[in-house]
Structures are given as C-alpha cells and as structure tokens.
Scaffold this active site. Structure first.
Site, mmCIF file in Angstrom:
data_model
loop_
_atom_site.group_PDB
_atom_site.id
_atom_site.type_symbol
_atom_site.label_atom_id
_atom_site.label_comp_id
_atom_site.label_asym_id
_atom_site.label_seq_id
_atom_site.Cartn_x
_atom_site.Cartn_y
_atom_site.Cartn_z
ATOM 1 N N CYS A 143 17.708 -0.788 -17.717
ATOM 2 C CA CYS A 143 18.633 0.325 -17.963
ATOM 3 C C CYS A 143 20.072 -0.110 -18.181
ATOM 4 C CB CYS A 143 18.580 1.323 -16.810
ATOM 5 S SG CYS A 143 16.965 2.067 -16.569
ATOM 6 N N HIS A 173 19.206 9.557 -21.180
ATOM 7 C CA HIS A 173 19.337 8.121 -20.881
ATOM 8 C C HIS A 173 18.527 7.320 -21.897
ATOM 9 C CE1 HIS A 173 19.231 4.334 -18.887
ATOM 10 N NE2 HIS A 173 18.386 4.606 -17.912
ATOM 11 N N CYS A 190 22.319 1.274 -12.175
ATOM 12 C CA CYS A 190 21.167 0.716 -11.465
ATOM 13 C C CYS A 190 20.211 0.147 -12.505
ATOM 14 C CB CYS A 190 20.488 1.786 -10.616
ATOM 15 S SG CYS A 190 19.875 3.216 -11.544
#
Length: 402
Positions: free
Chosen positions: A90, A358, A388
């Site tokens: 991510c 996202h 994160c």
C-alpha cells in the site's frame, strides 16, 4: 544537496468495478496521462528526467512488464528516460517518491518522478499470489492473516469500538465532500480522458457523502466469516495475541478503504535543475523512512515510522503542523491518533481513502499531494505523511512548504 517537490498530480479515483468510470481506461493509460501532465504543466525537457519510478502492487497482466518504462515511452518521454516498477504494497506510491528523492539527493538524478498506478477493476487485488499468503510453511511462520483481520485485531487490542470506527468513517466522508465542494483538490486533479480526448472522469467517484451512523449500522462485518468460520484466522490471531479473549470484528465496507482505479505522479529535483526551468519548489523533503512491524496485526507500522522520521529530521511531534495517514481501515488511523496523541483536527483534514478510495500502488503519491496542497491552502509549514503496509511495515516522509 536538497531534494524539492516541484509538482504533484493525480487522476480522480474511479470505482474499482466493471461499471466504474475508469474501467475501460488501462493502467498504462492512467500512468501515461499523469506523466504527460507533469511534463506539460512544468514545461521540462524529459531528457532531464533521469528516472520514472512507479508503484504498482499487482504487477501482472497489463500492469506487468515494468509499467513505469512502458508508460514513459507511451507518454512520449525521451527514450533516455528509464523507468522502474516498485512494490511495497500500500505504500508503493510513496516509496517511489522516496526513491526518486534519494536519487536526487545522491546526485544520480537531476529530476526524478515518483508515483504509482493501479487499475483494481481490471487487475484484481492479490491476483499475483505470493508466498506469504500461499505457501503454508511461510504463512505458518509469520502468523499470516488477511489485512482485515489485522485491522480488527487493532480495534480489539486498543479498545476501538464499532461506533468509534463508524464515526470516523462518517467524518471522512464529510471532510472529503467539503474538500471537493471548496475546490481543495483543484490544483492536483487532472481529468482522465479516453482515446478520443473526451473526459471520462473528473471527480472522485467512490464518495458517499450521504453516509450516516444509521446507514453504516446496517452493514455486516466484512471479516467475521474469515475469522470465525473453521478453520478461521481468529485462531491464528489469538495464538499471536493470547491476551485477547476474542477478536471483535468492527470493520465493513463503509469504514474500510474503497477499491478504486487511479494514478499519480510527483516531480522531484534539485535546486539547479529547477532554476534552469524557472520552477519554484513547492516543498523541501526533510526526511524519509520505512520500517518493519509485527506482520499479523500488520497495520501498526505508521506510529513506528513516524518516530523514526521525527528522529531523523531532528523534530518533535509538536513541530508537525499537518498529519496525513492513509485510511486503510478506520482502526488504523484511530490507533495512530492514540499512539501519537493527535486530535482529529490535525489529521486527514480533507478526508481519505474511506471516502475516496485506495488505488493501492498510487495512494502513497496521492496522499503526499493532498498534504502538499493543504499546506499551501492553509499556510502551514510542515507535514508528516505515511501509510501502513501489508506484511507489517510503514513508510513515511516529512515535507516542509516553501
């Protein structure tokens, strides 16, 4: 030697489904359009771009074969401009910017572009497999569990309730709508066009500003079945965290990040090359860092990388005016606020991925751009941006407005 940010652009985020506005636009085209925008907005000769680094979390199929080089060629960059794809899950988009900055700081690059792309409607998440999830021996050793289980373990371990998570999600939606209504993203957003030049999307499509606590209360927890059905991942989590009596499953589609398509690019360079083109730096990069964290709970890395960043920059938390953390799940941000002693008014002031989505490989560059725009809008000085990361990591950056 200093590294400066000269420009940051992103596409709107389209719903990551076959009926999403960006489904017919390939990931190569998304990346091509942000790279072309950086060139056209700044007027640089791309022969002075010494590398293009793009995050992409699922680099298979049409997103494979080094999409950064492919997109640079497709955007008519100089053939001397190389490209490389990176994957730190991510945080890939921010890792790409950090690598670009490191190249500038080392003298390897005059200009370097960091960013990312992900077409989640066309290349499904996790379609590349991977030993940490697929190899039983590796999964056993690392206490592997899906990210949603880790987010629910965070909620359980740190006393975050379903109401806490839902209230955070409602506020994310409100802030994102306010930001769009006030034009806070206008400097960075480039509309996505089709092959005929027609605009197919000019706004973040995933937003649900009508969201309320009541509407979220009707949603069932997304990860309860994964955790509780035999053999479930809750057993793995309780082996790793035996102090917990059970896992409280609080997350669902409404308080977790949305699956979307999108791309982003950030131009980084030194002072001399900026002066050559008469470009004024928008921000100076103060510190960059990544860190590893416990892999089952997985998503607590941001608090640790924030400490590492502050130490490297010789700063304290009180020196940071604006905080930006990707909203992978509501509990991630709520735990970070606990750990860093932050008020909600200091962080994600324009909403985040719960509202807007996202796009895995691109998000890190997108949230950096959001923070940069907000520093300029508000007149504030410093921002700490981080994410994160899957498998237990965190990646971050501190920037200072110029």
């Amino acid at each position: 030697m200093e590294a400066y940010i000269y420009d940051a652009v992103r596409t709107p985020r389209g719903r990551g489904r076959p009926d999403g506005a960006l489904h017919e636009i390939t990931s190569v085209q998304l990346a091509t359009q942000v790279l072309a925008a950086v060139r056209d907005r700044t007027g640089i000769d791309t022969a002075d771009v010494d590398d293009v680094i793009l995050g992409c979390v699922t680099p298979v199929g049409e997103q494979g074969a080094d999409i950064a080089r492919t997109a640079a060629l497709n955007a008519d960059y100089a053939q001397t401009t190389p490209g490389v794809q990176v994957n730190r899950f991510c945080a890939s988009g921010l890792e790409a910017v950090n690598i670009a900055a490191a190249k500038v700081l080392s003298g390897e690059a005059l200009f370097a572009i960091g960013g990312g792309v992900e077409s989640m409607s066309r290349v499904p998440m996790a379609s590349d497999g991977g030993a940490i999830a697929m190899d039983p021996a590796v999964a056993y050793k690392t206490y592997f569990a899906p990210q949603g289980i880790g987010a629910d373990v965070i909620a359980t371990k740190f006393g975050i309730s379903r109401d806490d998570a839902d209230a955070y999600a409602v506020e994310s939606q409100k802030r994102a709508k306010m930001a769009w209504d006030e034009g806070r993203f206008a400097r960075s957003i480039i509309p996505v066009k089709d092959v005929m030049g027609a605009v197919v999307l000019d706004h973040d499509e995933h937003m649900r500003p009508e969201t309320t606590m009541q509407s979220l209360a009707a949603l069932k927890p997304s990860f309860a079945a994964l955790g509780e059905d035999m053999p479930g991942f809750d057993i793995v989590a309780l082996l790793r965290y035996p102090e917990l009596e059970r896992v409280n499953h609080v997350h669902h589609a409404g308080n977790s990040s949305g699956i979307v398509d999108g791309a982003a690019a950030v131009l980084v360079g030194g002072k001399d090359i900026g002066d050559k083109y008469g470009l004024k730096p928008r921000a100076r990069i103060r510190a960059m860092a990544s860190i590893g964290s416990e892999p089952l709970i997985m998503l607590t890395g941001p608090e640790f990388v924030a400490g590492k960043l502050l130490a490297r920059a010789g700063m304290a938390a009180a020196d940071i005016d604006l905080w930006e953390l990707n909203e992978a799940f509501a509990s991630v941000v709520l735990r970070y606020m606990q750990a860093m002693d932050l008020d909600h008014s200091q962080i994600n002031v324009n909403g985040g991925a719960i509202a807007m989505g996202h796009p895995l490989g691109a998000t890190g560059a997108m949230v950096l751009g959001v923070a940069l725009d907000e520093l300029e809008r508000s007149g504030k000085g410093t921002a700490l941006i981080n994410l994160c990361v899957g498998a237990g990591m965190g990646t971050g950056i501190i920037i200072e407005r110029i």
